[in-house]
Design a protein around this motif. Sequence first.
Motif, mmCIF file in Angstrom:
data_model
loop_
_atom_site.group_PDB
_atom_site.id
_atom_site.type_symbol
_atom_site.label_atom_id
_atom_site.label_comp_id
_atom_site.label_asym_id
_atom_site.label_seq_id
_atom_site.Cartn_x
_atom_site.Cartn_y
_atom_site.Cartn_z
ATOM 1 N N VAL A 162 -6.952 -5.343 1.469
ATOM 2 C CA VAL A 162 -5.616 -4.764 1.610
ATOM 3 C C VAL A 162 -4.927 -5.275 2.875
ATOM 4 N N VAL A 196 -0.297 -0.233 -0.220
ATOM 5 C CA VAL A 196 -1.091 0.361 -1.294
ATOM 6 C C VAL A 196 -0.825 1.849 -1.439
ATOM 7 N N ILE A 236 -6.153 2.666 -5.092
ATOM 8 C CA ILE A 236 -7.004 1.648 -5.700
ATOM 9 C C ILE A 236 -7.774 2.305 -6.835
ATOM 10 N N ILE A 284 -4.945 -2.349 -8.344
ATOM 11 C CA ILE A 284 -4.386 -1.737 -7.134
ATOM 12 C C ILE A 284 -2.925 -1.379 -7.409
#
Length: 348
Positions: free
Chosen positions: A27, A34, A37, A51
């Motif tokens: 990441v 993000v 996940i 993701i």
Amino acid sequence: MPSSSITQSKNRSLRAQALPALLEDVVKAYDLPVRRILPPQKGYRNRSFPIQLKDGAYVNFILYKEELGILEVIRSANRVSAYAADRGFPSRRPLGPIACLRGASGRTKYGALYDYLSGHTIPWEAYTMDHLKLLGKTLGDLHAVLRPLSRKALPAVTDIYAGIVDRMTRYLADPGVQAALQHKLGLRLAPAQFQKYRRLLDACAALPRQQALHMDFVRGNILFNDEPATTRPSDLKVTISGILDFEKTAFGHPLFDIARTLAFLLVDCKFKTGDKVRKHFLFSGYARRSQASLPNQPELLDALIDLFLTYDFYKFLRHNPYEALPANEHFVRTKQLLAQRGLLQLSR
């Protein structure tokens, strides 16, 4: 854009201890905003981590299986897949350089970030006439698009299968294997037929019109989407939304791709005769609807189908206890097809 910590030119490593730490590094290295996940999707070769980004979009990080030569495999797969994606195919497009992951043991693994392809695979009993036609059309269109792509580092498909034929010959010529085949499965497979496969590969190596191929255009690597799409042929009721796994991409004649897919379909489509499968996939799909011309070499096509069915049979033997195989429907259908084609003797 990913940070320089994973660029191939600097070849710096990410930490590869526990998976959460690995994903945190991924990441950060790719500078991903993000949201979450998702649990990994584990395949035969690799682990795939969907993701979700903060804007709701998805990307996909793939952690590749450790095996000899995997870095060159990833590079070739990415090049061919991205080339097809740039020309309108629903194939994966890399979103940055390949990540080099090195753990405390010193063993190296590789991963890469891709755009996310939605859709679902279908069970083998669910093939309809439209699925078969669309598979044939899409494979033909893929061949037409890939034809101008230069070979570069792509391996020759005939070289790959020459090595496979050598391995099959050694294994099946072993007296212990022959005895186990006969006593546990009631089968006899003549090793002499492998000489024919060597001659077949020599003949195919000399064919014109060699090009980049997918070589794994099969059910597990094709995603379908039930929603309407502008790219869907107007007379078909299904849509292909993803073409996965270009890791077996190679350079050779399109007959190899056609035969590889058709050999799988003849096993998968248990509710359709072989003639129907050929008609829908080859003629209604590839020949009639695609941008490629169907090679008019039926004897070579049938010989390559024999080779691929034999290879699939060999893989069943290598990766499963013999006693368990009679309960495996794919094995049973492969065995029956080989017997029907005169390549396998049933001693009981």
